[in-house]
Design a protein around this motif. Structure first.
Motif, PDB file in Angstrom:
ATOM      1  N   LEU A 286       7.887 -21.094 -37.330  1.00 59.70           N
ATOM      2  CA  LEU A 286       9.015 -20.422 -37.972  1.00 59.70           C
ATOM      3  C   LEU A 286       9.623 -19.446 -36.973  1.00 59.70           C
ATOM      4  CD1 LEU A 286      10.585 -19.758 -40.690  1.00 59.70           C
ATOM      5  CD2 LEU A 286       8.967 -17.847 -40.927  1.00 59.70           C
ATOM      6  N   TYR A 287      10.907 -19.562 -36.769  1.00 64.97           N
ATOM      7  CA  TYR A 287      11.635 -18.626 -35.898  1.00 64.97           C
ATOM      8  C   TYR A 287      12.217 -17.527 -36.775  1.00 64.97           C
ATOM      9  CZ  TYR A 287      15.346 -16.918 -32.749  1.00 64.97           C
ATOM     10  OH  TYR A 287      16.181 -16.142 -31.981  1.00 64.97           O
ATOM     11  N   VAL A 288      12.008 -16.272 -36.396  1.00 65.86           N
ATOM     12  CA  VAL A 288      12.481 -15.134 -37.182  1.00 65.86           C
ATOM     13  C   VAL A 288      13.360 -14.260 -36.292  1.00 65.86           C
ATOM     14  CG1 VAL A 288      11.816 -13.191 -38.659  1.00 65.86           C
ATOM     15  CG2 VAL A 288      10.275 -15.163 -38.435  1.00 65.86           C
ATOM     16  N   SER A 289      14.597 -14.056 -36.705  1.00 60.12           N
ATOM     17  CA  SER A 289      15.493 -13.178 -35.949  1.00 60.12           C
ATOM     18  C   SER A 289      16.546 -12.601 -36.884  1.00 60.12           C
ATOM     19  CB  SER A 289      16.175 -13.943 -34.812  1.00 60.12           C
ATOM     20  OG  SER A 289      17.107 -13.109 -34.149  1.00 60.12           O
ATOM     21  N   PHE A 290      16.841 -11.324 -36.695  1.00 63.95           N
ATOM     22  CA  PHE A 290      17.847 -10.645 -37.514  1.00 63.95           C
ATOM     23  C   PHE A 290      19.119 -10.381 -36.715  1.00 63.95           C
ATOM     24  CE2 PHE A 290      13.653  -8.883 -39.131  1.00 63.95           C
ATOM     25  CZ  PHE A 290      13.502  -9.893 -40.073  1.00 63.95           C
ATOM     26  N   GLY A 291      19.305 -11.096 -35.615  1.00 69.22           N
ATOM     27  CA  GLY A 291      20.532 -11.016 -34.860  1.00 69.22           C
ATOM     28  C   GLY A 291      20.589  -9.841 -33.907  1.00 69.22           C
ATOM     29  N   SER A 292      21.781  -9.626 -33.382  1.00 69.63           N
ATOM     30  CA  SER A 292      21.970  -8.659 -32.300  1.00 69.63           C
ATOM     31  C   SER A 292      22.450  -7.295 -32.763  1.00 69.63           C
ATOM     32  CB  SER A 292      22.993  -9.226 -31.310  1.00 69.63           C
ATOM     33  OG  SER A 292      24.223  -9.475 -31.982  1.00 69.63           O
ATOM     34  N   TYR A 293      22.757  -7.158 -34.043  1.00 63.45           N
ATOM     35  CA  TYR A 293      23.459  -5.951 -34.471  1.00 63.45           C
ATOM     36  C   TYR A 293      22.877  -5.295 -35.727  1.00 63.45           C
ATOM     37  CZ  TYR A 293      27.316  -3.171 -36.404  1.00 63.45           C
ATOM     38  OH  TYR A 293      28.067  -2.172 -36.945  1.00 63.45           O
ATOM     39  N   ALA A 294      22.519  -6.104 -36.722  1.00 67.28           N
ATOM     40  CA  ALA A 294      22.109  -5.567 -38.026  1.00 67.28           C
ATOM     41  C   ALA A 294      20.788  -4.800 -37.930  1.00 67.28           C
ATOM     42  CB  ALA A 294      21.976  -6.702 -39.042  1.00 67.28           C
ATOM     43  N   HIS A 295      20.654  -3.827 -38.810  1.00 63.87           N
ATOM     44  CA  HIS A 295      19.431  -3.039 -38.894  1.00 63.87           C
ATOM     45  C   HIS A 295      18.671  -3.395 -40.166  1.00 63.87           C
ATOM     46  CE1 HIS A 295      20.466  -0.542 -35.457  1.00 63.87           C
ATOM     47  NE2 HIS A 295      21.699  -0.456 -35.939  1.00 63.87           N
ATOM     48  N   VAL A 296      17.352  -3.240 -40.102  1.00 63.20           N
ATOM     49  CA  VAL A 296      16.468  -3.565 -41.218  1.00 63.20           C
ATOM     50  C   VAL A 296      15.646  -2.316 -41.523  1.00 63.20           C
ATOM     51  CG1 VAL A 296      14.705  -5.178 -42.050  1.00 63.20           C
ATOM     52  CG2 VAL A 296      16.328  -5.911 -40.284  1.00 63.20           C
ATOM     53  N   VAL A 318      11.704 -12.288 -33.198  1.00 63.91           N
ATOM     54  CA  VAL A 318      12.534 -11.471 -32.306  1.00 63.91           C
ATOM     55  C   VAL A 318      12.735 -10.107 -32.963  1.00 63.91           C
ATOM     56  CG1 VAL A 318      14.792 -11.208 -31.222  1.00 63.91           C
ATOM     57  CG2 VAL A 318      13.716 -13.470 -31.333  1.00 63.91           C
ATOM     58  N   LEU A 319      12.202  -9.082 -32.339  1.00 62.51           N
ATOM     59  CA  LEU A 319      12.323  -7.718 -32.864  1.00 62.51           C
ATOM     60  C   LEU A 319      12.955  -6.823 -31.801  1.00 62.51           C
ATOM     61  CD1 LEU A 319       8.995  -7.072 -34.843  1.00 62.51           C
ATOM     62  CD2 LEU A 319      11.327  -7.054 -35.746  1.00 62.51           C
ATOM     63  N   ARG A 320      14.258  -6.630 -31.926  1.00 60.39           N
ATOM     64  CA  ARG A 320      14.923  -5.702 -31.017  1.00 60.39           C
ATOM     65  C   ARG A 320      14.301  -4.321 -31.157  1.00 60.39           C
ATOM     66  NH1 ARG A 320      19.240  -6.583 -34.343  1.00 60.39           N
ATOM     67  NH2 ARG A 320      19.595  -4.324 -34.304  1.00 60.39           N
ATOM     68  N   PRO A 321      14.209  -3.567 -30.074  1.00 62.88           N
ATOM     69  CA  PRO A 321      13.640  -2.213 -30.169  1.00 62.88           C
ATOM     70  C   PRO A 321      14.400  -1.324 -31.149  1.00 62.88           C
ATOM     71  CG  PRO A 321      13.764  -2.908 -27.880  1.00 62.88           C
ATOM     72  CD  PRO A 321      14.483  -3.952 -28.679  1.00 62.88           C
ATOM     73  N   ASP A 322      15.714  -1.614 -31.350  1.00 58.31           N
ATOM     74  CA  ASP A 322      16.516  -0.775 -32.245  1.00 58.31           C
ATOM     75  C   ASP A 322      16.723  -1.415 -33.615  1.00 58.31           C
ATOM     76  OD1 ASP A 322      18.202  -2.867 -31.568  1.00 58.31           O
ATOM     77  OD2 ASP A 322      19.997  -1.604 -31.419  1.00 58.31           O
ATOM     78  N   VAL A 323      15.880  -2.392 -33.992  1.00 56.64           N
ATOM     79  CA  VAL A 323      16.130  -3.145 -35.223  1.00 56.64           C
ATOM     80  C   VAL A 323      16.072  -2.256 -36.468  1.00 56.64           C
ATOM     81  CG1 VAL A 323      13.735  -3.870 -35.665  1.00 56.64           C
ATOM     82  CG2 VAL A 323      15.645  -5.345 -36.372  1.00 56.64           C
ATOM     83  N   VAL A 324      15.262  -1.198 -36.440  1.00 58.14           N
ATOM     84  CA  VAL A 324      15.266  -0.223 -37.537  1.00 58.14           C
ATOM     85  C   VAL A 324      16.342   0.822 -37.249  1.00 58.14           C
ATOM     86  CG1 VAL A 324      13.929   1.546 -38.762  1.00 58.14           C
ATOM     87  CG2 VAL A 324      12.870  -0.644 -38.161  1.00 58.14           C
ATOM     88  N   LYS A 325      16.206   1.509 -36.148  1.00 63.40           N
ATOM     89  CA  LYS A 325      17.267   2.338 -35.581  1.00 63.40           C
ATOM     90  C   LYS A 325      16.849   2.690 -34.166  1.00 63.40           C
ATOM     91  CE  LYS A 325      15.681   6.494 -38.057  1.00 63.40           C
ATOM     92  NZ  LYS A 325      16.110   7.625 -38.893  1.00 63.40           N
ATOM     93  N   SER A 326      17.836   3.076 -33.360  1.00 59.21           N
ATOM     94  CA  SER A 326      17.572   3.183 -31.929  1.00 59.21           C
ATOM     95  C   SER A 326      16.607   4.299 -31.566  1.00 59.21           C
ATOM     96  CB  SER A 326      18.877   3.344 -31.156  1.00 59.21           C
ATOM     97  OG  SER A 326      19.650   4.389 -31.671  1.00 59.21           O
ATOM     98  N   ASP A 327      16.395   5.243 -32.471  1.00 64.14           N
ATOM     99  CA  ASP A 327      15.443   6.315 -32.154  1.00 64.14           C
ATOM    100  C   ASP A 327      14.126   6.156 -32.920  1.00 64.14           C
ATOM    101  OD1 ASP A 327      16.457   6.848 -34.640  1.00 64.14           O
ATOM    102  OD2 ASP A 327      16.942   8.964 -34.259  1.00 64.14           O
ATOM    103  N   GLU A 328      13.888   4.947 -33.470  1.00 62.87           N
ATOM    104  CA  GLU A 328      12.605   4.660 -34.142  1.00 62.87           C
ATOM    105  C   GLU A 328      12.129   3.289 -33.702  1.00 62.87           C
ATOM    106  OE1 GLU A 328      10.613   4.245 -38.617  1.00 62.87           O
ATOM    107  OE2 GLU A 328      12.661   4.976 -38.396  1.00 62.87           O
TER     108      GLU A 328
END
Length: 502
Positions: A286-296, A318-328
């Motif tokens: 299973l591939y999991v990605s929330f894209g390049s912009y949206a936050h979770v 795929v978990l961008r470092p800023d997926v929650v927010k850029s300072d968390e």
């Protein structure tokens, strides 16, 4: 002696987000392949992020490799009004205000300096979300093409914003919650399936709402609209729009054959997942990605993490470092990465094309970005839908309700790990999964056929090129026979803002 019409030269301005830059690059390549000169303009910030992820570029144009094959694509950058280190994600509203009031002046200055290039710019292709396009195109006597990078359904809902307001489904003190059945080209849609900004009930005067109001007035002044969708998938919606304006469904615009693009566009360094995928059985990942912009939210990340564990499936997340927010950046459950060894791979970013085209991928837990949906259809990968904002809720309606190539991750507001695990099971195996795969394979055939010589997207693209060239000739004739070449200095500055000095 009749003046020779110059070679078509289009200047292109993508909205400065990954999901908009990608289709703009693909369109630039397609137009250049048809003989257009292209000047492609990224913001300095986007260019900085791309080169940071690809240090070997060392300041080169992102089109260096493409130009080696003979394509005439020039590359420019323009300041968006903020320093490079300004956090555009954390300060979203301030950034968008800058795109309205400051970026537009820099664009005006750049276009003004390039109208006498060789060959001269004759066409402006801008993202539909820009609010200044018609003003600048008119000022410099350019053909104005609005490029819509999302489905036609989303375009037509924004296009008919006045009807939603008139019928109290938007911008009302108490928005109606019954079915919307009066939008031309849309059979029926529930309010819950509108784009997130049109479901707002508290504050509808945000900067994003102001962009929407202005952008979808501006698009009605476009000479042409091109849309990254397929006629056969949205025929009624497109036909209704064509009664209002010249619109061309030319999608999917990604490279034929779904090969990896030779133009670097990724804003983050890409991890190579292929060696890990080669260790897994066919269709098991299973591939999991929330894209390049949206936050979770952190809570949703935690529930999805435990749901993945409970499901027992192999996964790439795929978990961008800023997926929650850029300072968390610390948001996974304690010990999670130890528990998934051998079963899961977590990466900050990857080449999505490389991953979902791999035969080991059996499903895609997606935010329902439009690029991701088209790519999933091309690779016959069923979707587990987790829309987060803007058009993603409306895209979900197409995926789940219209085309039946995916299922919802959760209908309830609160996501729970048990439901996540259950839905993963449904999309990865069993009768439901087989039905989804059958449906998505049928849609893949449509996408493949539409790009053939006699397919609808190929034919629409050819018609679009012919119509743009005819409009360029028409404008050139009017300009030279009636008034002589435009003296741009005598025309009003955009929004009353003086051009920045060089």
């Amino acid at each position: 002696m009749e003046k020779k019409t110059p070679k078509p030269h289009a200047i292109m301005f993508p909205y400065p987000y990954q999901g908009h830059v990608n289709p703009f690059v693909h369109l630039a390549m397609k137009l250049a392949s048809e003989g257009f000169t292209i000047t492609f303009v990224n913001t300095l910030s986007v260019h900085h992020q791309i080169t940071k992820s690809r240090p070997e570029m060392a300041g080169d144009s992102i089109f260096t490799e493409a130009c080696k094959s003979g394509l005439d694509i020039r590359y420019k950058t323009v300041n968006d009004g903020f320093p490079l280190l300004f956090d555009r994600s954390l300060n979203h509203d301030q950034f968008v205000e800058g795109l309205i009031h400051v970026f537009s002046a820099h664009v005006d200055d750049l276009v003004g300096r390039m109208v006498h290039s060789d060959p001269p710019i004759t066409c402006l292709i801008a993202d539909t979300f820009f609010i200044w396009s018609s003003v600048i195109a008119k000022k410099y006597n350019l053909v104005y093409v609005s490029f819509w990078t999302e489905p036609a359904l989303v375009l037509t809902l924004y296009y008919h914003l006045d009807l939603l307001v008139k019928n109290c489904h938007f911008a009302s003190q108490d928005n109606r919650e019954d079915t919307i059945d009066y939008i031309p080209g849309v059979r029926a849609i529930e309010p819950k399936d509108l784009m997130s900004y049109l479901r707002a009930t508290d504050d509808i005067s945000t900067v994003v709402h102001r962009v929407i109001y202005k952008a979808f007035k501006d698009v009605k002044r476009a000479d042409f609209i091109v849309c990254n969708t397929v006629q056969e998938l949205e025929s009624e919606t497109i036909s209704a729009l064509q009664e209002k304006q010249s619109i061309y469904a030319i999608g999917p615009v990604f490279p034929t054959g779904f090969t990896k693009n030779i133009v670097p566009t990724s804003l983050w360094s890409e991890s190579d997942c292929t060696p890990w995928l080669h260790t897994k059985p066919h269709g098991s990942v299973l591939y999991v990605s929330f894209g390049s912009y949206a936050h979770v939210s952190r809570q949703d990340i935690v529930e999805i993490a435990y749901g993945l564990l409970l499901s027992g499936v192999n996964f790439i997340w795929v978990l961008r470092p800023d997926v929650v927010k850029s300072d968390e950046t610390d948001f996974l459950p304690v010990g999670f990465e130890d528990k998934i060894k051998g079963k899961g791979l977590i990466v900050p970013w990857c080449s999505q094309i490389d991953v979902i085209s791999n035969p080991t991928i059996g499903g895609f837990l997606s935010h329902c970005g439009w690029n991701s949906i088209l790519e999933s259809i091309w690779c016959s990968v069923p979707l587990l839908c987790f829309p987060l904002l803007t058009d993603q809720f409306t895209n979900r309606k197409l995926v789940v309700d219209e085309w039946r190539i995916g299922i919802n991750l959760c209908e309830e507001k609160l996501i729970t790990r048990d439901v996540v695990a259950e839905r993963i099971g449904h999309v990865m195996s069993g009768n439901l999964a087989e039905g989804l795969r059958t449906n998505i394979q049928e849609l893949k055939k449509i996408l493949e056929n539409t790009l053939t010589t006699h397919g609808s997207s190929r034919q629409n693209f050819n018609r679009f090129i012919n119509d743009v060239e005819a409009k360029i000739r028409e404008k050139a004739c009017v300009c030279h026979t009636e008034t002589g070449p435009y003296d741009t200095e005598k025309l009003p500055n955009l929004n009353g803002v003086n051009r920045p000095s060089n």
